[in-house]
Motif scaffolding. Structure first.
Motif, PDB file in Angstrom:
ATOM      1  N   ARG B  11       0.837  -1.204   0.000  1.00 14.73           N
ATOM      2  CA  ARG B  11       0.000   0.000   0.000  1.00 14.73           C
ATOM      3  C   ARG B  11       0.871   1.252   0.000  1.00 14.73           C
ATOM      4  N   VAL B  12       0.793   2.009  -1.087  1.00  5.81           N
ATOM      5  CA  VAL B  12       1.476   3.303  -1.149  1.00  5.81           C
ATOM      6  C   VAL B  12       0.532   4.300  -1.819  1.00  5.81           C
ATOM      7  N   ARG B  13       0.810   5.577  -1.625  1.00  2.00           N
ATOM      8  CA  ARG B  13       0.021   6.601  -2.301  1.00  2.00           C
ATOM      9  C   ARG B  13       0.845   7.891  -2.370  1.00  2.00           C
ATOM     10  N   ALA B  14       0.370   8.831  -3.149  1.00  2.00           N
ATOM     11  CA  ALA B  14       1.014  10.145  -3.217  1.00  2.00           C
ATOM     12  C   ALA B  14       0.243  11.105  -2.323  1.00  2.00           C
ATOM     13  N   ASP B  15       0.955  11.790  -1.446  1.00  2.00           N
ATOM     14  CA  ASP B  15       0.341  12.720  -0.495  1.00  2.00           C
ATOM     15  C   ASP B  15       1.117  14.026  -0.452  1.00  2.00           C
ATOM     16  N   GLU B  16       0.478  15.044   0.041  1.00  2.00           N
ATOM     17  CA  GLU B  16       1.180  16.294   0.329  1.00  2.00           C
ATOM     18  C   GLU B  16       1.978  16.127   1.621  1.00  2.00           C
ATOM     19  N   LYS B  17       3.257  16.494   1.589  1.00  2.00           N
ATOM     20  CA  LYS B  17       4.108  16.429   2.786  1.00  2.00           C
ATOM     21  C   LYS B  17       4.879  17.741   2.905  1.00  2.00           C
ATOM     22  N   PRO B  18       5.408  18.042   4.078  1.00  2.00           N
ATOM     23  CA  PRO B  18       6.172  19.289   4.237  1.00  2.00           C
ATOM     24  C   PRO B  18       7.436  19.283   3.378  1.00  2.00           C
ATOM     25  N   MET B  19       7.868  20.450   2.963  1.00  2.00           N
ATOM     26  CA  MET B  19       9.111  20.570   2.197  1.00  2.00           C
ATOM     27  C   MET B  19      10.292  20.151   3.071  1.00  2.00           C
ATOM     28  N   PRO B  20      11.281  19.474   2.486  1.00  2.00           N
ATOM     29  CA  PRO B  20      12.496  19.152   3.270  1.00  2.00           C
ATOM     30  C   PRO B  20      13.287  20.417   3.561  1.00  2.00           C
TER      31      PRO B  20
END
Lengths: 205, 382
Positions: B11-20
């Protein structure tokens, strides 16, 4: 089944990296600067971790840079912390981490739900591409999933009905005892039932 | 930013995450232009690598544009298009000084057995990887290499892992001119190992797999003799017959723990995870190599244990050589090979997928659908 041998003269670059000095110890014994032995190298600047970073007990110091992705949290985090009390050579270290990984999956679902997001598990598992490129497989998996789901629902339903029947049976079976108790309630103990009323002194009419 | 997000096995998906962010003076932030899914990512995807945490971003094969650099960076500047070796290496420690950039001692807090690797679980350091629009790159003066103007970025991204890993597999085989080399696995690394074996002077290259479309590709890409182990009763006996009963001079395990081919190993290793994956490829390699021969391992296994015929290693006097590829050490030579036309890595790329469809890309690659050999994610568009 035997196939024709490949003619090496047709291969671009054949043999250009042949190295008679290549021996099985290279590059493990490619040490020219003895000063690098031990923890004596000039270290890079040290990163100050802003999150919890677990450290192998086989390290005697934290490496100069560390990863900061997904710090340990929740029950899985507690298990991971416990696992890191053991060395990388200890089987339990890895088995505990694998166990924590599985618990972490459940925590991930809870985290999604808490954020108001219901995970689209079929999409996360690539159901769209399965449908596009392997329709038979998709139908087989979907059918198997539905069949297993139907069996589980049937089992749960049957258990519920059994339990309801049992509850009903217990109620009927329990009724006479209840009635007996009610009948018994007014019965006085034998000593009281047979006792005589003894007039108290001075209360005679 | 958009990033791949691991949610559990399969199970994987594309999500919004904080910028590194820059967290160390030698860090850089890279805007990713291409990011491959590696066969070894499938070990993570299948839940086989301990300490793979939900929420992590995978991806250790990527290239991109330098977006920001830390104050100590001297070799890179904003705007450079770089390829980033999958090893996170300080360049200064005892191991980096020997050219063992895959074994850096200053990049992985969680384990001493392997150096840091982008997006490869906390067992490999706990760094988010490059299957994202942006990624943090530590020790950016050491690993990242500016892509030459003449080089196709598709070739460049494959220089971050697949090409050097396949090449090092052949190098570790200590191949001598005329040697017979058997490569187990016709995935991208196996293909590159087969191709590289010729560069070291192999006289014969045999590739073993069970996927017909991959074997067909290997037949021309290697080029190599190719055999489907599902059509062979006993792989070891077959290979012995191919080599006058002596065995191959060099056997390369380019499969690792996600192998097919043995029900017992598959059940205990792949499914129950009581072993570090299915080690049948290594089993075959040990038993197929000649006495005194070399088994070269680049297939990835978990850190626990596996059932392999270790007694035969002693009885046959086999040398086993293995390591994560030392990408930085090999890059100059491999860039020369691409320029000279000796290798053509980009021919392996079969799928280009937007990052938003990462779940489908993983599934296509893992289930070997649609003739997939090498998928590339495009996190910031084509």
């Amino acid at each position: 089944m035997a196939q024709a041998l490949v003619d090496t003269s047709t291969i671009p670059g054949w043999g250009v990296d042949t190295d008679p000095k290549n021996n099985p110890t290279y590059p493990m014994r490619h040490i020219e600067d003895q000063k690098t032995r031990g923890l004596t190298w000039h270290r890079p600047p040290l990163q100050e971790p802003q999150v919890e970073v677990l450290q192998s007990i086989e390290h005697n110091r934290l490496p100069a840079v560390v990863g900061t992705s997904t710090p340990p949290s929740g029950l899985s985090g507690a298990i991971r912390r416990y696992a890191f009390r053991r060395s990388e050579s200890d089987w339990w270290h890895w088995l505990l981490l694998m166990g924590a990984d599985r618990i972490n999956v459940v925590e991930g679902v809870i985290e999604d739900l808490a954020a108001g997001k219901v995970p689209n598990v079929p999409a996360e598992m690539g159901a769209k591409s399965e449908w596009q490129h392997n329709k038979n497989g998709f139908l087989l998996k979907a059918g198997a999933t539905l069949a297993i789901g139907a069996v589980l629902v049937a089992i749960v339903q049957a258990r519920r009905e059994d339990r309801a029947d049992e509850d009903e049976g217990e109620t009927i079976a329990a009724e006479p005892a209840h009635v007996t108790a009610r009948v018994d309630e007014p019965v006085l103990p034998a000593d009281l039932a047979t006792s005589q009323v003894v007039p108290l002194p001075g209360l005679d009419a | 930013m958009l990033a791949m997000n691991y949610r559990g096995p399969y199970r994987v998906r594309a999500d919004e995450k904080p910028m590194p962010q820059i967290l160390h003076p030698e860090d850089a932030i890279i805007r990713v232009t291409r990011s491959c899914i590696c066969g070894s990512d499938l070990h993570l995807y299948h839940g086989m690598v301990p300490d793979t945490r939900v929420g992590m971003t995978f991806g250790h094969e990527f290239c991109g544009i330098v977006e920001q650099v830390g104050p100590a960076i001297q070799n890179l500047k904003v705007g450079d298009h770089v390829l980033v070796p999958f090893n996170i290496a300080c360049g200064k420690c005892h191991f980096c000084q020997q050219g063992l950039f895959g074994n850096c001692h200053e990049s992985n807090a969680q384990a001493t057995a392997v150096g840091g690797i982008y997006g490869y679980s906390h067992t490999a350091g706990g760094y988010d990887g490059g299957q994202a629009q942006y990624v943090r790159v530590p020790y950016a003066d050491v690993g990242p290499t500016v892509i030459p103007d003449w080089m196709d970025p598709d070739d460049a991204v494959l220089l971050t892992d697949v090409v050097p890993t396949g090449y090092q597999a052949a190098e570790m085989g200590a191949i001598k001119p005329g040697d017979t080399v058997v490569v187990f696995g016709a995935g991208p690394v196996g293909l590159m190992a087969a191709r590289s074996a010729w560069l070291f002077g192999a006289g014969r290259v045999i590739v073993i797999d069970c996927e017909e479309y991959r074997l067909e590709f290997a037949r021309t890409f290697g080029p190599a003799e190719v055999y489907n182990f599902r059509e062979i009763d006993d792989v070891v006996v077959f290979l012995k017959k191919q080599t006058d009963s002596l065995g191959a001079d060099v056997c390369i395990d380019a499969v690792g723990g996600d192998a097919s081919g043995n029900a017992l190993q598959w059940f205990f290793g792949t499914k129950l995870k009581l072993e570090a994956g299915n080690a049948i490829a290594l089993h075959w390699a040990i038993n197929s190599v000649k006495k005194g021969g070399v088994v070269s391992m680049v297939g990835v296994y978990g850190p626990t244990g596996n059932m392999v015929p270790i007694g035969n290693v002693v009885n046959k006097g086999i040398t086993i050589r293995a390591n994560q590829a030392s990408v930085k050490r090999l890059l100059p030579r491999l860039i020369e090979h691409i320029r000279a036309g000796h290798i053509n890595p980009k021919a392996m790329i079969t799928h280009r997928v937007p990052l938003a469809d990462v779940a489908d890309a993983y599934h296509i690659f893992a289930a070997k659908l649609d003739g997939c050999i090498k998928p590339v994610l495009l996190p910031n568009g084509a």
